[in-house]
Design a protein around this motif. Structure first.
Motif, PDB file in Angstrom:
ATOM      1  N   ARG A   1      -4.091  26.531   3.243  1.00  0.00           N
ATOM      2  CA  ARG A   1      -4.392  25.328   4.066  1.00  0.00           C
ATOM      3  C   ARG A   1      -5.929  24.880   4.275  1.00  0.00           C
ATOM      4  O   ARG A   1      -6.706  25.804   3.932  1.00  0.00           O
ATOM      5  CB  ARG A   1      -3.879  25.586   5.563  1.00  0.00           C
ATOM      6  N   THR A   2      -6.417  23.571   4.450  1.00  0.00           N
ATOM      7  CA  THR A   2      -7.488  23.129   4.740  1.00  0.00           C
ATOM      8  C   THR A   2      -7.908  22.705   6.205  1.00  0.00           C
ATOM      9  O   THR A   2      -7.071  21.815   6.473  1.00  0.00           O
ATOM     10  CB  THR A   2      -7.905  22.122   3.772  1.00  0.00           C
ATOM     11  N   LEU A   3      -8.932  23.066   6.679  1.00  0.00           N
ATOM     12  CA  LEU A   3      -9.278  22.621   8.200  1.00  0.00           C
ATOM     13  C   LEU A   3     -10.352  21.923   7.994  1.00  0.00           C
ATOM     14  O   LEU A   3     -11.303  22.345   7.727  1.00  0.00           O
ATOM     15  CB  LEU A   3      -9.327  23.728   9.200  1.00  0.00           C
ATOM     16  N   GLY A   4     -10.346  20.453   8.471  1.00  0.00           N
ATOM     17  CA  GLY A   4     -11.646  19.866   8.443  1.00  0.00           C
ATOM     18  C   GLY A   4     -12.472  20.019   9.673  1.00  0.00           C
ATOM     19  O   GLY A   4     -11.792  19.833  10.779  1.00  0.00           O
TER      20      GLY A   4
ATOM     21  N   GLN B   1      -8.538  12.832   3.295  1.00  0.00           N
ATOM     22  CA  GLN B   1      -7.921  12.895   2.020  1.00  0.00           C
ATOM     23  C   GLN B   1      -7.798  14.537   1.566  1.00  0.00           C
ATOM     24  O   GLN B   1      -6.580  14.667   0.852  1.00  0.00           O
ATOM     25  CB  GLN B   1      -8.591  12.417   0.881  1.00  0.00           C
ATOM     26  N   ILE B   2      -8.222  15.356   2.099  1.00  0.00           N
ATOM     27  CA  ILE B   2      -8.055  16.636   1.681  1.00  0.00           C
ATOM     28  C   ILE B   2      -7.928  17.782   2.665  1.00  0.00           C
ATOM     29  O   ILE B   2      -7.418  18.917   2.432  1.00  0.00           O
ATOM     30  CB  ILE B   2      -9.695  17.343   1.380  1.00  0.00           C
ATOM     31  N   CYS B   3      -7.861  17.321   3.931  1.00  0.00           N
ATOM     32  CA  CYS B   3      -7.458  18.302   5.177  1.00  0.00           C
ATOM     33  C   CYS B   3      -6.032  18.195   5.395  1.00  0.00           C
ATOM     34  O   CYS B   3      -5.568  17.165   5.668  1.00  0.00           O
ATOM     35  CB  CYS B   3      -8.450  18.103   6.259  1.00  0.00           C
ATOM     36  N   ASP B   4      -5.477  19.207   6.017  1.00  0.00           N
ATOM     37  CA  ASP B   4      -4.244  19.339   6.673  1.00  0.00           C
ATOM     38  C   ASP B   4      -4.346  19.319   7.988  1.00  0.00           C
ATOM     39  O   ASP B   4      -3.697  18.575   8.932  1.00  0.00           O
ATOM     40  CB  ASP B   4      -3.529  21.067   6.361  1.00  0.00           C
TER      41      ASP B   4
ATOM     42  N   GLU C   1     -11.001  17.575  19.808  1.00  0.00           N
ATOM     43  CA  GLU C   1      -9.638  17.151  19.569  1.00  0.00           C
ATOM     44  C   GLU C   1      -9.343  17.831  18.252  1.00  0.00           C
ATOM     45  O   GLU C   1     -10.360  18.226  17.291  1.00  0.00           O
ATOM     46  CB  GLU C   1      -9.569  15.415  19.201  1.00  0.00           C
ATOM     47  N   LEU C   2      -8.046  18.169  18.001  1.00  0.00           N
ATOM     48  CA  LEU C   2      -7.670  19.286  16.949  1.00  0.00           C
ATOM     49  C   LEU C   2      -6.234  18.644  16.488  1.00  0.00           C
ATOM     50  O   LEU C   2      -5.480  18.507  17.322  1.00  0.00           O
ATOM     51  CB  LEU C   2      -7.622  20.456  17.233  1.00  0.00           C
ATOM     52  N   GLY C   3      -6.020  18.115  15.510  1.00  0.00           N
ATOM     53  CA  GLY C   3      -4.789  17.764  14.860  1.00  0.00           C
ATOM     54  C   GLY C   3      -4.530  17.416  13.542  1.00  0.00           C
ATOM     55  O   GLY C   3      -5.605  17.137  12.819  1.00  0.00           O
ATOM     56  N   PRO C   4      -3.436  16.895  13.009  1.00  0.00           N
ATOM     57  CA  PRO C   4      -3.258  16.357  11.595  1.00  0.00           C
ATOM     58  C   PRO C   4      -3.675  14.870  11.644  1.00  0.00           C
ATOM     59  O   PRO C   4      -4.227  14.354  12.510  1.00  0.00           O
ATOM     60  CB  PRO C   4      -1.748  16.193  11.380  1.00  0.00           C
TER      61      PRO C   4
ATOM     62  N   THR D   1      -1.991   9.593   6.027  1.00  0.00           N
ATOM     63  CA  THR D   1      -0.947  10.366   5.672  1.00  0.00           C
ATOM     64  C   THR D   1      -1.205  11.828   5.541  1.00  0.00           C
ATOM     65  O   THR D   1      -2.144  12.245   5.021  1.00  0.00           O
ATOM     66  CB  THR D   1      -0.567   9.920   4.070  1.00  0.00           C
ATOM     67  N   ASP D   2      -0.585  12.460   6.211  1.00  0.00           N
ATOM     68  CA  ASP D   2      -0.527  13.791   6.270  1.00  0.00           C
ATOM     69  C   ASP D   2      -0.324  14.678   4.841  1.00  0.00           C
ATOM     70  O   ASP D   2       0.754  14.005   4.236  1.00  0.00           O
ATOM     71  CB  ASP D   2       0.488  14.563   7.294  1.00  0.00           C
ATOM     72  N   ARG D   3      -1.112  15.816   4.528  1.00  0.00           N
ATOM     73  CA  ARG D   3      -0.753  16.355   3.281  1.00  0.00           C
ATOM     74  C   ARG D   3       0.335  17.039   3.316  1.00  0.00           C
ATOM     75  O   ARG D   3       0.940  17.478   4.189  1.00  0.00           O
ATOM     76  CB  ARG D   3      -1.862  17.236   2.891  1.00  0.00           C
ATOM     77  N   VAL D   4       0.863  17.027   1.902  1.00  0.00           N
ATOM     78  CA  VAL D   4       1.982  17.888   1.513  1.00  0.00           C
ATOM     79  C   VAL D   4       1.566  19.386   1.583  1.00  0.00           C
ATOM     80  O   VAL D   4       0.754  19.756   0.792  1.00  0.00           O
ATOM     81  CB  VAL D   4       2.827  17.646   0.318  1.00  0.00           C
ATOM     82  N   PRO D   5       2.407  20.203   2.696  1.00  0.00           N
ATOM     83  CA  PRO D   5       1.725  21.769   2.645  1.00  0.00           C
ATOM     84  C   PRO D   5       1.902  22.497   1.182  1.00  0.00           C
ATOM     85  O   PRO D   5       2.962  22.200   0.669  1.00  0.00           O
ATOM     86  CB  PRO D   5       2.707  22.281   3.808  1.00  0.00           C
TER      87      PRO D   5
END
Length: 562
Positions: A344-347, A521-524, A536-539, A280-284
């Protein structure tokens, strides 16, 4: 249904079998002024021959102290006050040092939690594996070298023939951990103590190491005490489980009993805190700033190349333990590009050696890049001199992977936290007040301010590293495996803390991790790295539900316990 065993109960799980290791009524005292009187109190358990016993509990529960007591490696400040530790027919408690040295490595061996502090920085990897065998007069120099090469191959290190000649500082955290595993297995001991051996490993390498340990255990009938905070690992490898809380055993039983029908409330809380993969994507987070706070364009970093300094000074001279000649060039970061928005958080995820930590060090200017741009608030900081970048350094802070190596062992925690802000003009009284508040936020007691790094467990030191990074109120926080050394309950608290701080301050984060469950859990957004490149880069919804790269699919499939 498992039987809940209190520390006062001397009956252990599996006493009807033959024990390779027996611990009875063990009590280990702590120095005056510590959080409690004893590190462990009255604990009893058996390790059956040919079985794997997992000891699990929160940081500071006494897991590692128990393992060190079995090895006879307790520091002078703490000692065994009561109890027995029997290794086969040998009694460890009170055994002379010479007899203990004879047992270590041959009868019982240990994989330590912190590989950087356990490895000699002045010796090559090959020399250190060789030393384990030479200390017990095993084989000739040629046969030991052959065995060292075999061990490095067995634990999955890349290019093992060249790895023999490398030094610990030239390896990633996961690679150093694998060297420790190779050293511990060198003499194929009957009892192996593994203290968080997969903490620094990515999911695919972790799966390989767990499989390797299990295969060796079955082939040689080896008995293993496996200290861990990861219930996913417990589910995959354990025959029996001991659950510890604040120096006491609160529950023990078979893995199936403890994991499926836990009796102690503490065990149930630990299992409930285990991170699970979420797509589940984070709420911005709502932020005023629209443009990215950090942009990387074509970032490059190459290690090696050319000839070594010693080869230039002493051409043709071969020194023991030194690798001379043409050094191989390694592209650690290869054309990496991404942008990071405010709040924002990039993992960044990937296997050990994929370039994750190198990217973090480039962003904080702990390493100089070989090409590309790093735009911080629109300014290219990659080209700045150290003097030009110094005023910006507080705005881009890093939480390091190895907290012990990043803390000054001669300075108190209070000094380590306040020295930076004071150097940048903050009054000491204010810096000390903020430091104490942050220590409380990351779950440490008030006395931590005046103590030294060696007085803390690995997980506690990691929390100190997080508090130190937050002292500067940074705009970008680079977290390099920031929760890798933490038990699941504290890990959940730290993730919640980072999320709260981010929502309160709008700080942007680069979250480097090998644990995809935590990243989800923590990344956008999540960037998957392999051999220096982003594949690969994405939500999270894309990465975990519909991965486009075969490598990403392999990583997701290797997540333990999922």
């Amino acid at each position: 249904m498992p039987r809940s065993v209190r520390s006062s109960d001397s009956t252990s799980v599996g006493t009807d079998g033959q024990a390779a290791l027996s611990v009875r009524g063990l009590e280990i005292g702590l120095p005056a002024g510590m959080e409690r009187a004893n590190a462990v109190t009255g604990i009893s358990f058996d390790l059956l021959k040919g079985k794997i016993l997992c000891i699990i509990g929160e940081s500071g529960s006494g897991k590692s102290v128990t393992a060190n007591a079995i090895m006879g490696l307790l520091p002078k400040a703490i000692s065994v006050r009561a109890g027995e530790i029997r290794l086969g027919d040998a009694e460890i408690v009170g055994m002379p040092d010479e007899a203990l040295r004879s047992l270590r490595g041959r009868a019982v061996s240990m994989i330590f939690q912190d590989p950087l502090s356990a490895l000699n920085p002045l010796m090559t990897v090959g020399a250190q594996v060789d030393e384990v065998m030479a200390a017990h007069d095993v084989g000739t120099r040629a046969t030991r070298r052959s065995r060292s090469l075999e061990l490095l191959t067995e634990v999955g290190l890349p290019e093992p023939a060249q790895m023999l000649h490398r030094y610990p500082f030239q390896l990633s955290g996961g690679q150093r951990q694998r060297v420790m595993i190779a050293m511990a297995l060198a003499l194929e001991p009957t009892v192996l103590l593994a203290d968080e051996p997969t903490t620094a490993l990515d999911v695919t390498t972790q799966a390989q190491i767990l499989k390797l340990i299990r295969e060796i255990q079955r082939r040689k009938g080896m008995s293993i005490v496996f200290v861990t905070h990861d219930f996913g690992v417990v589910a995959e490898i354990a025959d029996h489980v001991v659950v510890m809380e604040k120096g006491h055993i609160v529950e023990q039983g078979t893995a199936e009993q403890v994991l499926k029908s836990p009796q102690a409330p503490y065990t149930r809380r630990l299992i409930a805190a285990v991170p699970h993969l979420t797509a589940t994507d984070r709420v911005p987070i709502e932020v005023a700033r629209r443009e990215p706070v950090l942009v990387c364009e074509g970032l490059m970093k190459t290690y090696g190349g050319g000839r070594s300094l010693l080869d230039k000074v002493l051409p043709g001279k071969v020194l023991p333990g030194m690798f001379l000649g043409q050094k191989k060039s390694v592209r650690a970061v290869d054309d990496v590009s991404f942008s990071l928005g405010a709040g924002r958080t990039l993992g960044i995820v990937g296997e050990s050696g994929s370039g994750k930590s190198t990217v973090g060090r480039l962003l904080t200017r702990l390493l100089d890049s070989d090409g590309g741009r790093i735009l911080f608030e629109g300014r290219d900081v990659a080209t700045l001199s150290e003097a030009e970048f110094r005023p910006l350094r507080p705005k881009i802070q890093m939480i390091f992977q190895d907290p012990f190596a990043s803390l000054n062992p001669r300075s108190t925690i209070g000094t380590s936290l306040t020295v930076g802000p004071v150097a940048h003009g903050t009054p000491y009284a204010k810096a000390a007040e903020e430091a104490r508040a942050l220590l409380a936020h990351v779950g440490l007691d008030a006395g931590a301010f005046d103590r030294y790094p060696h007085e803390f467990s690995g997980g506690q030191r990691q929390r100190i590293g997080i508090a130190r990074a937050l002292m500067f109120k940074p705009k970008v926080l680079v977290a390099d495996e920031a929760v890798s050394a933490l038990d699941v309950s504290i890990q959940a608290q730290i993730l919640a803390l980072l999320d709260r701080i981010q929502r309160e301050t709008g700080v942007s984060m680069i979250f480097i991790t090998h644990d995809l469950r935590v990243a989800s859990q923590i990344c956008d957004e999540i960037a998957v790295m392999q051999k220096g490149r982003i594949v690969e880069l994405g939500p999270p919804s894309q990465i975990f539900l519909d991965p486009q790269s075969a490598y990403t699919r392999e990583l997701v499939a290797a997540i333990p316990g999922e």
